[in-house]
Write a protein that holds these residues in place. Structure first.
Motif, PDB file in Angstrom:
ATOM      1  N   GLU A   1       0.824  -1.207   0.000  1.00 18.99           N
ATOM      2  CA  GLU A   1       0.000   0.000   0.000  1.00 18.99           C
ATOM      3  C   GLU A   1       0.859   1.259   0.000  1.00 18.99           C
ATOM      4  O   GLU A   1       0.481   2.271  -0.593  1.00 18.99           O
ATOM      5  N   ASP A   2       2.025   1.187   0.644  1.00 18.45           N
ATOM      6  CA  ASP A   2       2.914   2.350   0.682  1.00 18.45           C
ATOM      7  C   ASP A   2       3.334   2.785  -0.720  1.00 18.45           C
ATOM      8  O   ASP A   2       3.619   3.964  -0.950  1.00 18.45           O
ATOM      9  N   PHE A   3       3.369   1.841  -1.654  1.00 21.07           N
ATOM     10  CA  PHE A   3       3.712   2.192  -3.032  1.00 21.07           C
ATOM     11  C   PHE A   3       2.705   3.179  -3.621  1.00 21.07           C
ATOM     12  O   PHE A   3       3.059   4.021  -4.446  1.00 21.07           O
ATOM     13  N   ILE A   4       1.442   3.054  -3.201  1.00 19.06           N
ATOM     14  CA  ILE A   4       0.417   3.962  -3.713  1.00 19.06           C
ATOM     15  C   ILE A   4       0.713   5.396  -3.287  1.00 19.06           C
ATOM     16  O   ILE A   4       0.574   6.342  -4.077  1.00 19.06           O
ATOM     17  N   ASP A   5       1.146   5.572  -2.035  1.00 18.93           N
ATOM     18  CA  ASP A   5       1.471   6.917  -1.563  1.00 18.93           C
ATOM     19  C   ASP A   5       2.657   7.496  -2.327  1.00 18.93           C
ATOM     20  O   ASP A   5       2.658   8.675  -2.690  1.00 18.93           O
ATOM     21  N   TYR A   6       3.677   6.665  -2.573  1.00 21.83           N
ATOM     22  CA  TYR A   6       4.839   7.156  -3.328  1.00 21.83           C
ATOM     23  C   TYR A   6       4.436   7.482  -4.769  1.00 21.83           C
ATOM     24  O   TYR A   6       4.802   8.532  -5.312  1.00 21.83           O
ATOM     25  N   LEU A   7       3.656   6.590  -5.379  1.00 24.32           N
ATOM     26  CA  LEU A   7       3.255   6.808  -6.770  1.00 24.32           C
ATOM     27  C   LEU A   7       2.254   7.950  -6.912  1.00 24.32           C
ATOM     28  O   LEU A   7       2.088   8.500  -8.003  1.00 24.32           O
ATOM     29  N   SER A   8       1.612   8.333  -5.808  1.00 25.71           N
ATOM     30  CA  SER A   8       0.763   9.528  -5.840  1.00 25.71           C
ATOM     31  C   SER A   8       1.605  10.749  -6.185  1.00 25.71           C
ATOM     32  O   SER A   8       1.119  11.692  -6.815  1.00 25.71           O
ATOM     33  N   ALA A   9       2.873  10.726  -5.748  1.00 26.23           N
ATOM     34  CA  ALA A   9       3.787  11.833  -6.014  1.00 26.23           C
ATOM     35  C   ALA A   9       4.547  11.666  -7.314  1.00 26.23           C
ATOM     36  O   ALA A   9       5.240  12.588  -7.758  1.00 26.23           O
ATOM     37  N   LEU A  10       4.419  10.494  -7.954  1.00 23.79           N
ATOM     38  CA  LEU A  10       5.120  10.254  -9.219  1.00 23.79           C
ATOM     39  C   LEU A  10       4.104  10.277 -10.364  1.00 23.79           C
ATOM     40  O   LEU A  10       3.869  11.318 -10.965  1.00 23.79           O
ATOM     41  N   SER A  11       3.492   9.159 -10.639  1.00 21.14           N
ATOM     42  CA  SER A  11       2.529   9.107 -11.745  1.00 21.14           C
ATOM     43  C   SER A  11       1.246   9.868 -11.417  1.00 21.14           C
ATOM     44  O   SER A  11       0.579  10.392 -12.311  1.00 21.14           O
ATOM     45  N   GLY A  12       0.900   9.934 -10.122  1.00 22.85           N
ATOM     46  CA  GLY A  12      -0.338  10.621  -9.747  1.00 22.85           C
ATOM     47  C   GLY A  12      -0.322  12.111 -10.033  1.00 22.85           C
ATOM     48  O   GLY A  12      -1.368  12.748 -10.099  1.00 22.85           O
ATOM     49  N   THR A  13       0.872  12.682 -10.203  1.00 18.77           N
ATOM     50  CA  THR A  13       0.964  14.116 -10.493  1.00 18.77           C
ATOM     51  C   THR A  13       0.615  14.442 -11.942  1.00 18.77           C
ATOM     52  O   THR A  13       0.472  15.611 -12.295  1.00 18.77           O
ATOM     53  N   GLY A  14       0.519  13.400 -12.769  1.00 19.16           N
ATOM     54  CA  GLY A  14       0.125  13.623 -14.162  1.00 19.16           C
ATOM     55  C   GLY A  14       1.076  14.538 -14.902  1.00 19.16           C
ATOM     56  O   GLY A  14       2.285  14.303 -14.941  1.00 19.16           O
ATOM     57  N   PRO A  15       0.558  15.630 -15.478  1.00 17.96           N
ATOM     58  CA  PRO A  15       1.405  16.500 -16.308  1.00 17.96           C
ATOM     59  C   PRO A  15       2.212  17.524 -15.519  1.00 17.96           C
ATOM     60  O   PRO A  15       2.866  18.372 -16.115  1.00 17.96           O
ATOM     61  N   ALA A  16       2.200  17.446 -14.178  1.00 16.12           N
ATOM     62  CA  ALA A  16       2.845  18.496 -13.387  1.00 16.12           C
ATOM     63  C   ALA A  16       4.341  18.623 -13.670  1.00 16.12           C
ATOM     64  O   ALA A  16       4.847  19.733 -13.897  1.00 16.12           O
ATOM     65  N   PHE A  17       5.062  17.499 -13.639  1.00 17.50           N
ATOM     66  CA  PHE A  17       6.511  17.567 -13.853  1.00 17.50           C
ATOM     67  C   PHE A  17       6.865  17.986 -15.283  1.00 17.50           C
ATOM     68  O   PHE A  17       7.736  18.834 -15.482  1.00 17.50           O
ATOM     69  N   PRO A  18       6.219  17.405 -16.316  1.00 17.21           N
ATOM     70  CA  PRO A  18       6.489  17.901 -17.670  1.00 17.21           C
ATOM     71  C   PRO A  18       6.148  19.379 -17.825  1.00 17.21           C
ATOM     72  O   PRO A  18       6.868  20.115 -18.524  1.00 17.21           O
ATOM     73  N   ALA A  19       5.068  19.833 -17.166  1.00 18.86           N
ATOM     74  CA  ALA A  19       4.691  21.247 -17.254  1.00 18.86           C
ATOM     75  C   ALA A  19       5.768  22.130 -16.622  1.00 18.86           C
ATOM     76  O   ALA A  19       6.085  23.213 -17.134  1.00 18.86           O
ATOM     77  N   LEU A  20       6.333  21.663 -15.495  1.00 14.97           N
ATOM     78  CA  LEU A  20       7.389  22.424 -14.829  1.00 14.97           C
ATOM     79  C   LEU A  20       8.632  22.508 -15.712  1.00 14.97           C
ATOM     80  O   LEU A  20       9.242  23.574 -15.847  1.00 14.97           O
ATOM     81  N   LEU A  21       9.001  21.379 -16.341  1.00 15.51           N
ATOM     82  CA  LEU A  21      10.169  21.368 -17.224  1.00 15.51           C
ATOM     83  C   LEU A  21       9.933  22.273 -18.427  1.00 15.51           C
ATOM     84  O   LEU A  21      10.821  23.051 -18.813  1.00 15.51           O
ATOM     85  N   MET A  22       8.761  22.189 -19.018  1.00 18.06           N
ATOM     86  CA  MET A  22       8.457  23.009 -20.189  1.00 18.06           C
ATOM     87  C   MET A  22       8.506  24.498 -19.846  1.00 18.06           C
ATOM     88  O   MET A  22       9.053  25.307 -20.604  1.00 18.06           O
ATOM     89  N   THR A  23       7.974  24.859 -18.674  1.00 17.72           N
ATOM     90  CA  THR A  23       8.000  26.256 -18.242  1.00 17.72           C
ATOM     91  C   THR A  23       9.431  26.726 -18.010  1.00 17.72           C
ATOM     92  O   THR A  23       9.806  27.835 -18.403  1.00 17.72           O
ATOM     93  N   ALA A  24      10.245  25.872 -17.370  1.00 19.29           N
ATOM     94  CA  ALA A  24      11.636  26.242 -17.104  1.00 19.29           C
ATOM     95  C   ALA A  24      12.425  26.431 -18.396  1.00 19.29           C
ATOM     96  O   ALA A  24      13.202  27.393 -18.531  1.00 19.29           O
ATOM     97  N   LEU A  25      12.241  25.535 -19.346  1.00 12.90           N
ATOM     98  CA  LEU A  25      12.944  25.643 -20.630  1.00 12.90           C
ATOM     99  C   LEU A  25      12.557  26.929 -21.355  1.00 12.90           C
ATOM    100  O   LEU A  25      13.417  27.650 -21.883  1.00 12.90           O
ATOM    101  N   ALA A  26      11.271  27.225 -21.379  1.00 19.60           N
ATOM    102  CA  ALA A  26      10.801  28.430 -22.069  1.00 19.60           C
ATOM    103  C   ALA A  26      11.307  29.693 -21.371  1.00 19.60           C
ATOM    104  O   ALA A  26      11.769  30.639 -22.034  1.00 19.60           O
ATOM    105  N   ASN A  27      11.240  29.707 -20.047  1.00 19.40           N
ATOM    106  CA  ASN A  27      11.699  30.883 -19.307  1.00 19.40           C
ATOM    107  C   ASN A  27      13.184  31.138 -19.506  1.00 19.40           C
ATOM    108  O   ASN A  27      13.618  32.286 -19.682  1.00 19.40           O
ATOM    109  N   GLN A  28      13.979  30.065 -19.483  1.00 22.81           N
ATOM    110  CA  GLN A  28      15.418  30.223 -19.662  1.00 22.81           C
ATOM    111  C   GLN A  28      15.747  30.711 -21.078  1.00 22.81           C
ATOM    112  O   GLN A  28      16.667  31.518 -21.272  1.00 22.81           O
ATOM    113  N   ALA A  29      14.993  30.223 -22.062  1.00 18.34           N
ATOM    114  CA  ALA A  29      15.214  30.675 -23.443  1.00 18.34           C
ATOM    115  C   ALA A  29      14.893  32.162 -23.581  1.00 18.34           C
ATOM    116  O   ALA A  29      15.634  32.913 -24.241  1.00 18.34           O
TER     117      ALA A  29
END
Length: 261
Positions: free
Chosen positions: A156-184
């Motif tokens: 069950e503990d895997f569910i809590d960890y994966l809530s922060a990984l796959s459960g975040t959906g597009p959050a991490f890609p959105a953060l990377l995309m924003t950082a790349l655009a801002n730096q450019a």
């Protein structure tokens, strides 16, 4: 097609609604075997064959399997008796034992889809608590495969960890995309060009990973000793992977706090 009756509390919300639409569209649940609760008793899903009820307990009584697609903070006031039923929870941070204790369910499944259910591309890990029949496990897997891919996890503990990984959906890609655009843009690149370039990296180029091993791709690019290798080296020296690890641990910690958060 499954023969059990499935009820979704919160079946007209964004998450429950996406699942309801998908199982109906793909013919997983026969017309009339999907029940969703809605305060008004009126929703477009009824035109697709779903049965709408206004009372959550009525839904539970008429269902073999009950999906809880509600916010965690609303669980305490839900007040349902699911004795003898299997309850599938899509709520972060509330343990299977707590769900079983409050609902009297004979079995509980904790699952963590993400926002990609809207495009049927979610990865949904799930964990079974209690005596769950093989047919019910098959039902769980089929329901979540209607909105992407799914896999049972052993702890069950895997569910809590994966809530922060796959459960975040597009959050991490959105953060990377924003950082790349801002730096450019800070480097003087016009905003529209910076946004297009960043989107191409995150959304378009990443599709190559669907059929290739990520580490092998990194190794090949580093071995080439070019522009990409130089950029990757700086990220590695900056403890990029360590930052990702700390981010995931922080998210998992919040999920594990559950109702205490």
């Amino acid at each position: 097609m499954i023969t059990e009756t499935v009820g979704i509390i919160g079946g007209t919300g964004w998450l429950g609604g996406a699942i309801a639409k998908a199982v109906l569209a793909k013919g997983l649940v026969p017309a009339g075997n999907l029940i969703i609760s809605n305060r008004s008793g009126n929703h477009p899903l009824a035109q697709q064959g779903a049965c709408l009820v206004t009372d959550n307990q009525d839904l539970v009584d008429r269902s073999d399997v009950v999906i809880l697609a509600v916010r965690p903070e609303h669980f305490a006031s839900l007040g349902i008796d699911a004795t003898g039923k299997t309850v599938i929870s899509l709520m972060a941070g509330i343990t299977a034992q707590a769900i079983a204790a409050q609902t009297s369910a004979s079995a509980v499944v904790r699952a963590m889809p993400n926002a990609a259910v809207e495009i049927e591309q979610s990865f949904t890990p799930w964990y079974g608590f209690g005596a769950i029949a093989p047919t019910t496990k098959s039902l769980v897997q089929q329901v979540f495969e209607c909105v992407g891919t799914a896999a049972e996890v052993e702890k069950e503990d895997f569910i809590d960890y994966l809530s922060a990984l796959s459960g975040t959906g597009p959050a991490f890609p959105a953060l990377l995309m924003t950082a790349l655009a801002n730096q450019a843009m800070q480097a003087g690149i016009p905003g529209d060009i910076a946004q297009l370039a960043a989107k191409s990296v995150v959304v378009n180029s990443s599709q190559l990973l669907a059929s290739r091993d990520a580490q092998q791709m990194i190794d090949a690019l580093v071995a080439y000793r070019g522009v990409t290798a130089a950029a990757l080296q700086v990220m590695s020296l900056g403890d990029f992977e360590g930052q990702v690890g700390r981010a995931l641990q922080a998210g998992a910690a919040v999920a594990r706090k559950g109702l205490e958060a």
